[in-house]
Design an enzyme around this catalytic site. Structure first.
Site, PDB file in Angstrom:
ATOM      1  N   GLU A   1     -75.335  -7.628  43.091  1.00 22.33           N
ATOM      2  CA  GLU A   1     -75.269  -6.193  43.403  1.00 22.33           C
ATOM      3  C   GLU A   1     -73.929  -5.562  43.083  1.00 22.33           C
ATOM      4  OE1 GLU A   1     -76.840  -8.271  45.253  1.00 22.33           O
ATOM      5  OE2 GLU A   1     -78.803  -7.407  45.685  1.00 22.33           O
TER       6      GLU A   1
ATOM      7  N   HIS B   1     -82.920  -7.018  57.161  1.00 24.93           N
ATOM      8  CA  HIS B   1     -83.752  -6.139  56.339  1.00 24.93           C
ATOM      9  C   HIS B   1     -84.064  -4.835  57.043  1.00 24.93           C
ATOM     10  CE1 HIS B   1     -84.464  -9.812  54.012  1.00 24.93           C
ATOM     11  NE2 HIS B   1     -84.831  -9.017  53.032  1.00 24.93           N
TER      12      HIS B   1
END
Lengths: 356, 435
Positions: A92, A161
């Site tokens: 990322e 998450h």
């Protein structure tokens, strides 16, 4: 007698209802138009912009051949090719930095974080480079990137998450941040974000992707800086965004039945705030309730409260109330997860308290 | 120029080598002369135990030991110098010389100005490393990109940013290349393709990778055949232990991006010796792990650097992908002007000063005479005098400049209570940036 936990949810409201048909008043909901789900609306906006400008490209994990973890980019790699819809390795920080470098040299990339939480790994690039380079280069380079992905609390996805990251990004100077909540504004904000010369973070929500709505056939673009008046009213101003908009609407049904007249505003722009729409509402109702999914500490609500106090203190008849999610890592257990996020009965209770 | 010159044949195979975990059998030529770390193994790979270098107790002692070992190893294994034929023309030689002199003189002037209180904060000087900047950047053409770190003054100068603009930026004046908003560690120039200037190590490498990606995109998606821009990313030995380095090597190799990764290995990351921080200090070896050629070059010899650069740039331009080049170099000054200046290996590397070496070469091969070289120094001195005068005379940025470049589109400041965009309100720039 101590009420068992289940009676917390004793009201007839469905506390976890999310995928409700939107009842927003502001949509140009005509008999024409076409119906689609929110993730399809995002894709439509993205596809239109990619057709319009060949410099627009997408990068992220599984956006290409897999079609996107939430199907936002489904079919786009086949249509536009592997370079325009780039499947990246799991890196990322580096691929976000790559998007910055590509933007500086002329492309208009969209970075997809498979989950917003993964973009924490890209925080170096988002804060230092996306936010700063236009400034530190004395205005020489623009960074027209869009950083988007699903965040928020889902259905028992576990703490990592289920993060609420709006507050982490809001302080970064040089970034704009918006949150979509309906298929209509999802498509419109996607298009606006892509066209903007500023780096924009587009916050989507895991549980809203299957929201269905009829949107116009003709092209439209939303304004990145403007809030959305969802329901006009005169008793109280409810400021909200993203998934909480739908919890507010749920609560509103009950409130309206009880004779309240709430004005509901989806703030859309988390940074900067649309103080005009918000201010006009406060001048009318004199009471404010903020309902957000962000954590209490340092959240969007905290900033909004400060902003309202600074600008509209004289118009307030009561302290600003703010319902935020709990400052906890989102638990896995369903009951605890439910308690983490603001639920419609809490909203009803807060309004009753505020308005009497 | 001490070490022997490499053979003329290209050391990059025309086809990408197959992935091989065993780099010793890789067809890619790597170390051009004995690696300077060989004698300094601090742990034995087979035994897996830490074997401390004998006897030294203090850091100074250890460093001196390391220095002596390095120097002696190099001296012991250095092959006899061979007479090499001239590889550059007079014009090229003078361009290289002038660029290195500019770099050195500029940095010396920076030190002067800093200690006179004209520039502030963290200023990192490039003295000693000029051969790397000149060697690579003078092979680039307009449209190519350079990405650097906080030690970026000389990269900007080599790329063509006027000395005036850089000096003015360092003085924090409005006429600086970044309007005074960047400072020493953030030199950017759109006109000259300088993509920064980054304070955190490693964060510039993805940016350079992105510029290379754009080059490929322009060719393959936008079908613009005339574009063949390459990107060069400069960074240090410390960065080579950072995730972004490895992630970008992977992506650049994966997509065959036109980028050259140039490691300026000066053995020190502030006070951390490269050997103490790195399990395998041979950085060039890490390229083949990703399928990228890894080359080690004497970074104190501008002609050697240039030779590698020409090859690596050509490779990138024709679409064969990235190259990892490790330049053995050294900084003659401390990490920054605020840091101590005395480093153990300084004397050894001062003897290999790249500018003196090139001067000697030019004179020996009759490519220039003393007067020409002197006149170059004089010219550069004048350029710098002018740069300092310009910077001194330039205005400081006014208060109204504070918010101007926060957003490319100032609508990003939002809509104020009165319904107007804040940027449309003339008094907005006088206040603070509230939302």
């Amino acid at each position: 007698m101590r009420a068992p936990p289940s009676t917390v949810r004793a009201s007839k409201l469905v506390t976890n209802a999310v995928a409700v048909k939107s009842e927003t008043a502001s949509i140009a909901a005509t008999k024409s138009g076409h119906e689609l789900l929110l993730f399809e609306a995002l894709r439509e906006g993205l596809e239109e912009e990619m057709e319009r400008d060949p410099r627009v490209c997408v990068l992220g994990e599984d956006v290409g051949h897999y079609g996107g973890s939430y199907k936002v980019t489904k079919g786009l790699a086949e249509k536009f090719g592997d370079l325009r819809v780039l499947d990246t390795p799991i890196a990322e920080n580096s691929f976000t930095g790559m998007a910055v470098g590509a933007a500086m040299t002329g492309l208009r990339p969209i970075v997809e974080g498979m989950n917003m939480g993964f973009l924490l790994l890209a925080y170096n690039q988002i804060s230092n480079n996306c936010g700063m380079l236009h400034y530190t280069s004395g205005g020489q380079f623009t960074i027209p990137v869009v950083i988007r992905g699903p965040g928020g609390v889902g259905r028992q996805l576990g703490a990592e998450h289920s993060q609420r990251l709006e507050s982490y990004f809001q302080s970064v100077p040089g970034l704009q941040m918006v949150a979509c909540s309906t298929p209509y504004n999802a498509k419109g904000l996607m298009k606006a974000a892509i066209r903007s010369e500023n780096p924009v973070i587009l916050c989507e929500h895991v549980l809203l992707y299957n929201l269905k709505e009829r949107i116009p056939d003709e092209e439209y673009v939303c304004c990145l800086e403007r809030a959305e008046l969802v329901r006009p009213g005169k008793d109280v101003t409810i400021l909200t965004y993203s998934r909480m908009r739908h919890h507010v609407l749920q609560a509103a049904k009950s409130l309206i039945n009880k004779g309240y007249d709430p004005e509901i505003i989806d703030i859309i722009s988390l940074k900067p705030f649309d103080l005009h729409t918000i201010g006009n509402s406060i001048k009318k109702t004199h009471k404010v309730l903020i309902v957000e999914e962000c954590m209490r500490t340092g959240g969007i609500g905290a900033s909004l409260r400060a902003s309202i106090m600074d600008n509209f203190w004289d118009y307030l008849d009561a302290p600003i109330m703010c319902l935020s999610s709990q400052d906890v890592p989102t638990p896995y257990a369903g009951t605890l997860e439910e308690a983490t996020v603001v639920q419609p009965p809490q909203i009803v209770k807060a309004i009753k308290q505020l308005c009497g | 120029m001490a070490s022997c010159h490499a053979p003329q044949a290209s050391f990059f195979p025309q086809i990408s080598p197959p992935f091989s975990a065993d780099t010793s059998s890789s067809p890619i030529v790597s170390c051009r002369f004995p690696c300077r770390y060989a004698s300094l193994q601090v742990s034995s790979p087979s035994s897996g135990t830490f074997v401390p270098r004998a006897e030294e107790k203090t850091k100074t002692e250890r460093n001196i030991f390391a220095c002596a070992a390095t120097a002696s190893r190099l001296v012991a294994e250095k092959p006899a110098p061979t007479k090499k034929k001239t590889t550059i023309t007079k014009e090229e030689g003078l361009v290289l010389y002038e660029d290195m002199v500019l770099g050195r003189s500029f940095e010396d002037m920076c030190a002067q100005m800093y200690y006179r209180g004209k520039m502030f904060g963290f200023v990192h000087l490039y003295n000693g490393q000029e051969a790397v900047s000149t060697g690579f950047i003078k092979c680039l053409k307009e449209g190519d990109f350079v990405c650097s770190t906080y030690r970026d003054h000389v990269h900007a100068l080599s790329k063509g940013v006027p000395a005036r603009s850089v000096m003015s930026e360092l003085f924090g004046k409005a006429t600086g290349v970044c309007r005074g908003q960047g400072g020493s560690m953030h030199m950017f120039s759109k006109e000259h393709g300088v993509l920064g200037g980054f304070a955190f190590i490693g964060e510039g490498i993805p940016v350079a990778t992105g510029a290379a990606f754009k080059s490929k995109y322009e060719k393959e998606v936008l079908k613009n055949d005339k574009v063949d821009a390459v990107s060069v990313a400069f960074f240090g030995d410390g960065t080579c232990n950072n995730g972004q380095f490895f992630e970008c090597l992977n992506m650049a190799a994966l997509w065959k991006l036109p980028i050259i990764f140039v490691v300026e290995n000066n053995l020190w990351a502030i006070g951390m010796s490269h050997i103490r921080a790195t399990s395998d200090p041979n950085i060039w070896k890490k390229g083949p792990a990703f399928g990228i050629p890894g080359v080690h070059v004497d970074g104190m010899d501008v002609l050697k650097v240039r030779e590698v650069a020409i090859e690596a740039i050509a490779r990138a331009r024709r679409g064969d992908g990235p190259t990892l080049v490790e330049c053995e170099t050294y900084r003659f000054r401390g990490h920054s002007l605020a840091d101590p200046d005395e480093l153990p290996e300084k004397a050894h590397y001062a003897a290999r000063d790249p500018i003196l070496a090139l001067k000697k070469y030019l004179l020996q091969h009759n490519l220039a005479d003393e007067n020409e070289l002197k006149s170059i120094q004089t010219r550069i001195d004048e350029v710098l005098e002018d740069a300092v005068d310009f910077a001194e005379a330039s205005p400081l940025p006014p208060r109204s400049q504070l918010l101007e470049n926060v957003f490319a589109d100032p609508k990003g400041f939002g809509i104020g209570p009165d319904g107007r965009y804040r940027c449309e309100d003339p008094s907005f720039t006088a206040g603070t940036a509230q939302v």
